[in-house]
Design a protein around this motif. Structure first.
Motif, PDB file in Angstrom:
ATOM      1  N   GLN A 127       0.707  -1.371  -0.010  1.00  0.00           N
ATOM      2  CA  GLN A 127       0.152   0.423   0.159  1.00  0.00           C
ATOM      3  C   GLN A 127       0.706   1.395   0.091  1.00  0.00           C
ATOM      4  OE1 GLN A 127      -3.346  -0.849  -0.375  1.00  0.00           O
ATOM      5  NE2 GLN A 127      -2.726  -2.559  -0.918  1.00  0.00           N
ATOM      6  N   ALA A 128       2.051   1.029   0.262  1.00  0.00           N
ATOM      7  CA  ALA A 128       2.984   2.485   0.414  1.00  0.00           C
ATOM      8  C   ALA A 128       3.745   2.902  -1.301  1.00  0.00           C
ATOM      9  CB  ALA A 128       4.210   2.740   1.562  1.00  0.00           C
ATOM     10  N   LEU A 129       3.272   1.659  -1.931  1.00  0.00           N
ATOM     11  CA  LEU A 129       4.371   1.465  -3.303  1.00  0.00           C
ATOM     12  C   LEU A 129       3.885   2.607  -4.139  1.00  0.00           C
ATOM     13  CD1 LEU A 129       5.370  -0.264  -5.341  1.00  0.00           C
ATOM     14  CD2 LEU A 129       3.140  -0.815  -6.480  1.00  0.00           C
ATOM     15  N   PRO A 130       2.877   4.279  -4.078  1.00  0.00           N
ATOM     16  CA  PRO A 130       3.232   5.553  -4.377  1.00  0.00           C
ATOM     17  C   PRO A 130       5.016   5.989  -4.238  1.00  0.00           C
ATOM     18  CG  PRO A 130       1.107   4.693  -3.556  1.00  0.00           C
ATOM     19  CD  PRO A 130       1.823   3.652  -3.781  1.00  0.00           C
ATOM     20  N   GLU A 143      -3.814   8.295  -5.935  1.00  0.00           N
ATOM     21  CA  GLU A 143      -5.080   7.996  -6.658  1.00  0.00           C
ATOM     22  C   GLU A 143      -5.351   7.211  -7.291  1.00  0.00           C
ATOM     23  OE1 GLU A 143      -8.934   9.795  -7.165  1.00  0.00           O
ATOM     24  OE2 GLU A 143      -6.870  10.321  -6.045  1.00  0.00           O
ATOM     25  N   GLU A 144      -4.607   6.275  -7.867  1.00  0.00           N
ATOM     26  CA  GLU A 144      -4.933   5.480  -8.313  1.00  0.00           C
ATOM     27  C   GLU A 144      -4.670   3.665  -7.438  1.00  0.00           C
ATOM     28  OE1 GLU A 144      -2.202   5.131 -12.855  1.00  0.00           O
ATOM     29  OE2 GLU A 144      -1.105   4.640 -10.915  1.00  0.00           O
ATOM     30  N   MET A 145      -4.142   3.837  -6.630  1.00  0.00           N
ATOM     31  CA  MET A 145      -4.198   3.037  -5.603  1.00  0.00           C
ATOM     32  C   MET A 145      -5.552   3.118  -4.581  1.00  0.00           C
ATOM     33  SD  MET A 145      -2.498   0.566  -4.207  1.00  0.00           S
ATOM     34  CE  MET A 145      -0.793   1.107  -4.386  1.00  0.00           C
ATOM     35  N   LYS A 146      -6.104   4.046  -4.408  1.00  0.00           N
ATOM     36  CA  LYS A 146      -7.709   5.154  -3.697  1.00  0.00           C
ATOM     37  C   LYS A 146      -8.702   3.738  -5.061  1.00  0.00           C
ATOM     38  CE  LYS A 146      -6.669   9.008  -1.514  1.00  0.00           C
ATOM     39  NZ  LYS A 146      -6.525   9.811  -0.690  1.00  0.00           N
ATOM     40  N   LEU A 174      -3.296  -4.098  -5.996  1.00  0.00           N
ATOM     41  CA  LEU A 174      -1.959  -2.694  -6.111  1.00  0.00           C
ATOM     42  C   LEU A 174      -3.796  -2.734  -7.379  1.00  0.00           C
ATOM     43  CD1 LEU A 174       0.751  -4.697  -6.708  1.00  0.00           C
ATOM     44  CD2 LEU A 174       0.820  -2.978  -5.357  1.00  0.00           C
ATOM     45  N   PRO A 175      -3.609  -1.365  -7.812  1.00  0.00           N
ATOM     46  CA  PRO A 175      -4.139  -0.768  -8.884  1.00  0.00           C
ATOM     47  C   PRO A 175      -4.011  -2.153 -10.309  1.00  0.00           C
ATOM     48  CG  PRO A 175      -2.611   0.663  -8.105  1.00  0.00           C
ATOM     49  CD  PRO A 175      -2.255  -0.896  -7.272  1.00  0.00           C
ATOM     50  N   ARG A 176      -5.013  -1.695 -11.230  1.00  0.00           N
ATOM     51  CA  ARG A 176      -4.778  -1.898 -12.832  1.00  0.00           C
ATOM     52  C   ARG A 176      -2.857  -2.446 -13.090  1.00  0.00           C
ATOM     53  NH1 ARG A 176      -9.487  -5.391 -14.047  1.00  0.00           N
ATOM     54  NH2 ARG A 176     -11.131  -4.644 -13.155  1.00  0.00           N
TER      55      ARG A 176
END
Length: 679
Positions: free
Chosen positions: A484-487, A549-552, A560-562
């Motif tokens: 979840q901290a990838l950004p 934003e993509e994560m949310k 993870l996002p697509r």
């Protein structure tokens, strides 16, 4: 002069010195609050990095929670000693009690050989862990107040103990666990006994009717201990029981505690009921009453407890007032009400909550939105929201993966603690998150090694993942980063992500609800790997780091996002993802497609011939053959380019003398990729 005067002066001066010593402020870079498993685990990493730290513990020894809980003295954490493997990392997948260290002798199995060990063994193990590693722990320090102090240059935390001694630290690591009993306020709550104080002698429940509030493991553990003595045991909670083997959440009901489900389903007096606890009322009827039908009058035992509902109460009572009229009992309105018969005891088994009371407003992390507010709210890297420099470790940090992974348990948070330490090392000491340099031609073998043995990925599925960054002809392989901290990957780890993209390796369960014991529960066809229901590896490929934003906006249930491309490795009954057709070949094709490179492996003579006839030999030959790596084909010398051969990484050399099956070459896969790596 009075001869006693010098002695009096000396006593006064001694008292002043002692008072000054008691009020001294002790300063450290890191303060770890709590000497439970999470606190000691962080102590190990800080000690190994030679940092200035202190662990503060209010009790006289480590892991004091386990001196009391679980009350019936049997842990539900697996202690599987015999796995058929000598690989330490792999074996940790099935050792749910040991902490991480560089000493192979510091394993829990030295203190118990039982599959479900006795609770008393765990504090003994923690004590050994602390003493062997020489961790800096100060016992008997009961911190009663924590406040934050903000200066122009920095923020620090001051912890005050029972002797008014202050401990000042730049970074506060809270590892206090959960020990405050969770309670529900309702009329009659004074008549309820708590899990923390009930008798654990089954004889004390002989021929008694018992109602248990809750359906977690502590509730079922209590029910199971008295089944053979109580006349009937009922359990009530707002939701139906959740079984760990169905939800894959180890905090749900485990099979070791579920005997009452048998007696309930086979109609042997025990039962499970659903009701909102805050709508219940517990009363102690003090007079006889007659049924509405006018039949025989029933004389009940003195002191028995009745359950009624708030909606039937006609008068406004104080919270703990338990005097009601007969007309306010549910049996007066519903003659087949489930809990219409009286109980001798009502026991509260609702778990525990975080102790927020020791924090003042300047240092208190907010309540999390999940777990009914029992846990503090933390960021994806386990720093308290609005409390910079305050990190939450262990069970107390479970709000990040509550009911979705193992972060609230030793076998899970030993890895999240290590992740937090990596964050601390980079933020405060400029040390880049440790990584491995992996050649492009070795990438598939390294991924297979990780999915075949890594315990952190295996236990913290959906939460920790390996981030693989492309750097020209090699990759930087960063292990067990919080997904979840990838950004914030670059700022937290110190690794920059180039325009060449990145891969993220995750372990996941399927998201579809199925009958996990029914036919067709498992997927074996590798072409339908995305339908896998059980734990399996998943690779995400991104051109760039996902944004916040993509994560949310990621799909519901996805970690993870697509991505630009995704690859599921089909689930495996043996959890050994090494089958050449079902696992290796699809993985290689995905990597080649995503990375736009040739990952085939070749025999040495094939590389030799290619080098003579091509200006640019295949990548495998450039990275392997020219470094005197490769396999000489002694049985099929006609295999050349287009046929696969193995390459050994430095870690693989000399680890196996196994004979390769003939079909490995036929499917065009690297033969070394399917090896077990036992160190």
């Amino acid at each position: 002069m009075d001869s006693r005067l010098p002695c009096l002066i000396l006593l006064i001066l001694t008292g002043l010195v002692k008072s000054a010593a008691d009020n001294i402020t002790r300063k450290h870079d890191y303060c770890v609050l709590g000497a439970g498993p999470a606190g000691l685990q962080m102590g190990y990493f800080l000690s190994k990095a030679k940092r200035d730290y202190i662990i503060l513990e209010r009790n006289s020894g480590p892991g004091s929670f386990f001196n009391i809980y679980p009350r019936h003295r049997r842990l539900i954490s697996i202690n599987k000693i015999h796995t058929g493997r000598q690989n330490r990392e792999f074996n940790l997948r099935h050792d749910w009690n040991s902490l991480l260290s560089d000493k192979p002798e510091l394993l829990f199995k030295r203190h118990s050989r039982e599959f479900y060990p006795p609770a008393d063994a765990f504090p003994r193990y923690l004590s050994m862990y602390e003493k062997v590693l020489g961790l800096r722990v100060r016992y008997g320090v009961d911190i009663g107040r924590i406040r934050a102090v903000q200066s122009a240059a920095s923020r620090s935390y001051i912890l005050t103990d029972q002797h008014a001694t202050d401990y000042k630290c730049s970074v506060l690591l809270v590892a206090t666990g959960l020990w405050v009993p969770q309670e529900v306020d309702f009329v009659g709550s004074d008549l309820v006994e708590g899990y923390e104080s009930i008798s654990t002698d089954p004889e004390d429940y002989k021929n008694q009717a018992v109602l248990i509030l809750g359906k977690g493991n502590s509730a079922f553990e209590t029910a199971q201990s008295i089944l053979g003595r109580a006349s009937r045991v009922h359990m009530v909670s707002p939701r139906p029981v959740r079984l760990a083997w169905q939800t894959h959440y180890v905090g749900d009901l485990r099979a070791i505690n579920n005997e009452i489900i048998d007696t309930y389903q086979l109609k042997s007096l025990d039962g499970l009921v659903e009701a909102c606890l805050d709508k219940l009322v517990i009363v102690q009827q003090k007079q006889q009453y007659r049924k509405r039908s006018g039949t025989k009058q029933h004389k009940e035992k003195k002191g028995q407890l009745y359950v009624t509902l708030k909606k039937y109460i006609q008068t406004q009572y104080e919270k703990n007032n338990s005097d009601v009229m007969a007309e306010e009992l549910p049996g007066y309105h519903i003659d087949n009400f489930s809990m219409r018969k009286p109980y001798d005891r009502v026991i509260r088994c609702l778990g525990f909550r975080f102790n927020f009371s020791i924090f003042d407003s300047s240092a208190c992390p907010p309540n999390s939105e999940n777990a009914r507010g029992r846990l503090p709210r933390v960021t994806a890297w386990y720093e308290g929201h609005d409390t910079p420099g305050l990190f939450v470790l262990g069970t107390a940090a479970h709000s990040r993966d509550y009911r979705s992974s193992a972060g609230g348990f030793v076998h899970g948070f030993r890895y999240t603690v290590r992740a937090v330490h990596h964050v601390l090392e980079h933020r405060y000491h400029g040390t880049t998150w440790s990584s491995k340099k992996v050649l492009t031609t070795q990438l598939q073998s390294w991924i297979l090694k990780r999915v075949g043995e890594a315990s952190g990925l295996y236990q913290m599925f959906d939460v920790l993942g390996d981030v693989i960054i492309r750097k020209g002809t090699h990759f930087e392989y960063v292990e067990e980063f919080p997904l979840q901290a990838l950004p914030q990957f670059s700022s937290l780890s110190g690794h920059e992500v180039s325009d060449n993209g990145l891969l993220v390796l995750v372990m996941q369960y399927g998201k579809k609800k199925i009958d996990y014991l029914g036919r067709g529960r498992a997927v074996t066809d590798w072409t339908k790997a995305w339908k896998s229901n059980f734990l399996h590896p998943v690779l995400y490929f991104y051109d760039t780091l996902p944004t916040e934003e993509e994560m949310k906006l990621r799909p519901n249930g996805w970690p993870l996002p697509r991505p630009k491309a995704i690859h599921h490795m089909v689930e495996d009954f043996l959890t050994e993802w090494e089958s050449p057709i079902s696992h290796l070949q699809p993985l290689r094709h995905f990597l080649e497609y995503s990375l736009q490179t040739d990952l085939r492996a070749f025999y040495a003579e094939s590389c030799f011939r290619s080098s003579l006839t091509n200006r640019k030999p295949p990548l495998f030959c450039r990275q392997g053959y020219v470094k005197q790596q490769g396999i000489v084909s002694n049985s099929q010398p006609w295999l050349h380019i287009g046929d696969a051969g193995p390459i050994h990484t430095e870690q693989e050399v000399g680890t196996s003398g196994a004979t390769f099956p003939n079909y490995l070459a036929q499917v065009g896969t690297s033969m070394s990729s399917g090896l077990k790596h036992d160190f």
